[in-house]
Design a protein around this motif. Structure first.
Motif, PDB file in Angstrom:
ATOM      1  N   TYR A  58       0.836  -1.200   0.000  1.00  0.00           N
ATOM      2  CA  TYR A  58       0.000   0.000   0.000  1.00  0.00           C
ATOM      3  C   TYR A  58       0.866   1.242   0.000  1.00  0.00           C
ATOM      4  CZ  TYR A  58       0.061   2.132   4.705  1.00  0.00           C
ATOM      5  OH  TYR A  58       0.395   2.820   5.838  1.00  0.00           O
ATOM      6  N   SER A 109      -3.963  10.285   1.076  1.00  0.00           N
ATOM      7  CA  SER A 109      -4.647   9.320   0.218  1.00  0.00           C
ATOM      8  C   SER A 109      -3.995   7.961   0.429  1.00  0.00           C
ATOM      9  CB  SER A 109      -4.603   9.748  -1.246  1.00  0.00           C
ATOM     10  OG  SER A 109      -3.298   9.986  -1.627  1.00  0.00           O
ATOM     11  N   SER A 127      -3.713   3.910  -1.074  1.00  0.00           N
ATOM     12  CA  SER A 127      -3.950   3.028  -2.209  1.00  0.00           C
ATOM     13  C   SER A 127      -3.389   1.634  -1.875  1.00  0.00           C
ATOM     14  CB  SER A 127      -3.243   3.672  -3.402  1.00  0.00           C
ATOM     15  OG  SER A 127      -3.061   2.792  -4.414  1.00  0.00           O
ATOM     16  N   CYS A 128      -4.220   0.595  -1.979  1.00  0.00           N
ATOM     17  CA  CYS A 128      -3.783  -0.771  -1.617  1.00  0.00           C
ATOM     18  C   CYS A 128      -3.982  -1.718  -2.793  1.00  0.00           C
ATOM     19  CB  CYS A 128      -4.645  -1.354  -0.496  1.00  0.00           C
ATOM     20  SG  CYS A 128      -4.874  -0.314   0.902  1.00  0.00           S
ATOM     21  N   ASN A 129      -3.199  -2.774  -2.830  1.00  0.00           N
ATOM     22  CA  ASN A 129      -3.385  -3.762  -3.908  1.00  0.00           C
ATOM     23  C   ASN A 129      -4.360  -4.879  -3.494  1.00  0.00           C
ATOM     24  OD1 ASN A 129      -1.765  -5.068  -2.071  1.00  0.00           O
ATOM     25  ND2 ASN A 129      -0.531  -6.124  -3.614  1.00  0.00           N
ATOM     26  N   HIS A 159      -9.282   2.973   0.731  1.00  0.00           N
ATOM     27  CA  HIS A 159      -8.997   3.882  -0.397  1.00  0.00           C
ATOM     28  C   HIS A 159      -9.331   5.341  -0.052  1.00  0.00           C
ATOM     29  CE1 HIS A 159     -13.329   3.540  -0.880  1.00  0.00           C
ATOM     30  NE2 HIS A 159     -13.208   2.231  -1.059  1.00  0.00           N
ATOM     31  N   VAL A 177      -9.209   9.203  -0.328  1.00  0.00           N
ATOM     32  CA  VAL A 177      -8.848  10.086  -1.449  1.00  0.00           C
ATOM     33  C   VAL A 177      -9.003  11.540  -1.022  1.00  0.00           C
ATOM     34  CG1 VAL A 177      -9.456   8.466  -3.307  1.00  0.00           C
ATOM     35  CG2 VAL A 177     -11.236   9.948  -2.350  1.00  0.00           C
ATOM     36  N   GLN A 191     -10.971  -2.960  -6.351  1.00  0.00           N
ATOM     37  CA  GLN A 191      -9.654  -2.329  -6.326  1.00  0.00           C
ATOM     38  C   GLN A 191      -9.399  -1.447  -7.564  1.00  0.00           C
ATOM     39  OE1 GLN A 191      -6.609  -2.790  -7.906  1.00  0.00           O
ATOM     40  NE2 GLN A 191      -5.234  -1.833  -6.405  1.00  0.00           N
ATOM     41  N   CYS A 211      -8.497   2.571  -7.370  1.00  0.00           N
ATOM     42  CA  CYS A 211      -7.310   3.159  -8.002  1.00  0.00           C
ATOM     43  C   CYS A 211      -7.722   4.304  -8.922  1.00  0.00           C
ATOM     44  CB  CYS A 211      -6.620   2.115  -8.881  1.00  0.00           C
ATOM     45  SG  CYS A 211      -5.348   1.271  -8.046  1.00  0.00           S
ATOM     46  N   LEU A 241      -8.739   7.512  -7.162  1.00  0.00           N
ATOM     47  CA  LEU A 241      -7.619   8.336  -6.696  1.00  0.00           C
ATOM     48  C   LEU A 241      -7.102   9.232  -7.832  1.00  0.00           C
ATOM     49  CD1 LEU A 241      -5.746   9.123  -4.442  1.00  0.00           C
ATOM     50  CD2 LEU A 241      -4.323   7.146  -4.945  1.00  0.00           C
TER      51      LEU A 241
END
Ligand SMILES: Cc1cc2nc3c(=O)[nH]c(=O)nc-3n(C[C@H](O)[C@H](O)[C@H](O)COP(=O)(O)OP(=O)(O)OC[C@H]3O[C@@H](n4cnc5c(N)ncnc54)[C@H](O)[C@@H]3O)c2cc1C
Length: 438
Positions: free
Chosen positions: A185, A293, A295-297, A313, A315, A356, A360, A363
């Motif tokens: 992340y 912000s 962001s994770c996979n 997530h 933002v 996901q 993404c 963002l």
């Protein structure tokens, strides 16, 4: 077998998810743990809360729960458009096709909470306030909570079948996910910080002329990336946010009432007269808030851990979608439980797969929908007006322009990004240039 679901965080996403799980029948028993006190009983400092706008994604998510949309509407102001105030005193009005609901974030949480408490008894849902999650053991499926009574820390250990991390941008559950294989992340600070501002009903009524049913917005100097947003509140007051660049900002220097009033008189004269001395003093000492912000996979771990909302997530609030996306997460997860007949392993895995890419995309859209450069901002307004007109005449052939599509439709964020890649790339390039000059 009844599954014990532990939800960390009584924010909009955690509370709404409790509703959705409970309406699935007696399969789930819910416990919610919130680090702060009960918002119905304790009042937080004003800077800890702010107004947010709910668009169709968020409103649709509320609508599925009996009586919830009405309860939220009762504490909201409907906004029909944005009034953009220009430096020369003139205004440009942008109508929103589908009115948004604007309300205080804490009032949103209270409305969902009250509806939950009146719909289900203690045997189905228990809510524990002043309980901070400090540690999670994924192997033992056990959470540690810390609470304080008479100055003494008390620890409590709670087991779960399913753990939901709805604990916002600084999620503890996400921190634990970092220890699992392949989880990645990224946490980034937005280039703008913000401070809230509040205009009391009496000052606002007599000293400013704004339209309650619209969002009012001012940009200081386009290339300076400073803007002010003001929203009418049900009690007749106005609540707003002053956004400004993190680097080289002037706001940190506004340390006295006099400096604050002078700043507003120079830069936002239309509202300066409505800032009471008390508010100017409070503004000077109010902390500057940073926006992060996230962001994770991956949003899940096995068949027993899921993160949603800002925990998964977060933002920047630039296009007002964080909460809408957080509420939409709940609908997506509920649909997956339907699709996989409550098979948690499948539903959790699919949540990451399906959600996901949208997170993404959101963002990117939040960072680069709105340009900082004056020239590109004018182009943005022209494109928006043109697309609105064409969409009205030829609804099948023309879609609304980017911002309207994000805020007025429920088209997945990843599809929107795909359609508007060109614009996003252009804004990204020019914003980077503008920011270098600040
Ligand atoms: C200035 C500003 C304006 C915004 N405007 C908009 C807008 O117009 N539209 C929009 O859609 N979104 C907007 N947002 C974003 C929106 O507020 C968030 O996306 C939304 O609140 C996310 O909801 P959540 O439930 O996931 O997380 P949160 O609202 O952050 O709730 C998380 C909860 O978890 C609790 N918690 C945290 N850690 C722990 C712990 N360790 N143990 C127990 N409890 C814990 C917190 O106290 C909190 O109550 C805005 C945000 C900001 C800052």
């Amino acid at each position: 077998m009844i599954k014990k679901v532990v939800i960390i965080g009584a924010g909009p996403s955690g509370l709404l998810l409790a509703h959705y799980l409970l309406r699935r029948g007696k399969k789930y028993q819910i416990e919610i743990y919130e680090r702060r006190g009960d918002p119905q009983l304790v009042s937080f400092p004003k800077y800890r809360t702010y107004s947010l706008a709910l668009s169709p994604r968020g409103i649709n998510a509320l609508r599925n729960i009996l009586g919830l949309e009405e309860a939220v509407r009762a504490v909201s102001v409907e906004v029909a458009g944005t009034v953009i105030h220009r430096k020369n005193g003139k205004t440009v009005f942008r109508r929103i096709k589908t009115p948004q609901l604007t309300l205080d974030r804490t009032n949103l949480a209270i409305a969902i909470l009250q509806n939950l408490a009146s719909s289900y008894d203690n045997s189905r849902v228990k809510i524990h306030f002043n309980s901070k999650c400090t540690h999670v053991d994924f192997t033992a499926k056990r959470v540690t909570f810390e609470s304080h009574s008479i100055g003494q820390a008390e620890f409590r250990y709670v087991n779960y079948d399913l753990l939901i991390g709805a604990d916002g941008a600084s999620s503890v559950v996400r921190e634990e996910l970092l220890k699992t294989d392949g989880f990645k992340y990224q946490q980034t600070c937005f280039y703008k910080d913000y401070k809230s501002i509040f205009l009391s009903p009496t000052d606002a009524e007599s000293k400013i002329q704004l339209q309650p049913g619209n969002l009012h917005s001012w940009r200081l100097r386009l290339n300076n990336a400073t803007n002010l947003l003001l929203l009418y509140q049900l009690d007749g007051s106005w609540s707003g946010v002053l956004n400004f660049p993190h680097d080289k900002n002037q706001i940190a220097e506004l340390s006295t009432k006099e400096k604050v009033l002078q700043y507003f008189h120079e830069n936002f004269p239309e509202i300066a007269g409505a800032i009471a001395d008390e508010e100017a003093e409070a503004f000077a000492s109010r902390p500057i808030s940073r926006v992060v912000s996230v962001s994770c996979n991956r949003f899940h771990h096995g068949d027993s851990v899921l993160i949603i909302g800002d925990a998964a997530h977060a933002v920047p609030p630039s296009i007002g979608q964080g909460c809408n996306a957080a509420l939409e997460d709940v609908v997506v997860f509920d649909n997956l439980l339907d699709e996989y007949s409550d098979n948690l392993a499948k539903a959790l895995e699919q949540f990451t797969i399906r959600r996901q890419p949208d997170a993404c995309a959101l963002l990117e859209l939040s960072n680069y929908t709105l340009p900082l450069s004056q020239k590109l901002f004018v182009e943005f307004l022209i494109r928006t007006s043109f697309s609105t007109l064409m969409h009205k005449i030829f609804p099948k052939q023309f879609q609304p322009f980017l911002f309207d599509l994000i805020t007025e439709s429920t088209v997945p964020y990843s599809e929107i990004l795909n359609d508007y890649k060109h614009w996003i790339t252009k804004v990204k390039k020019t914003n980077e240039k503008v920011l270098k000059k600040i």
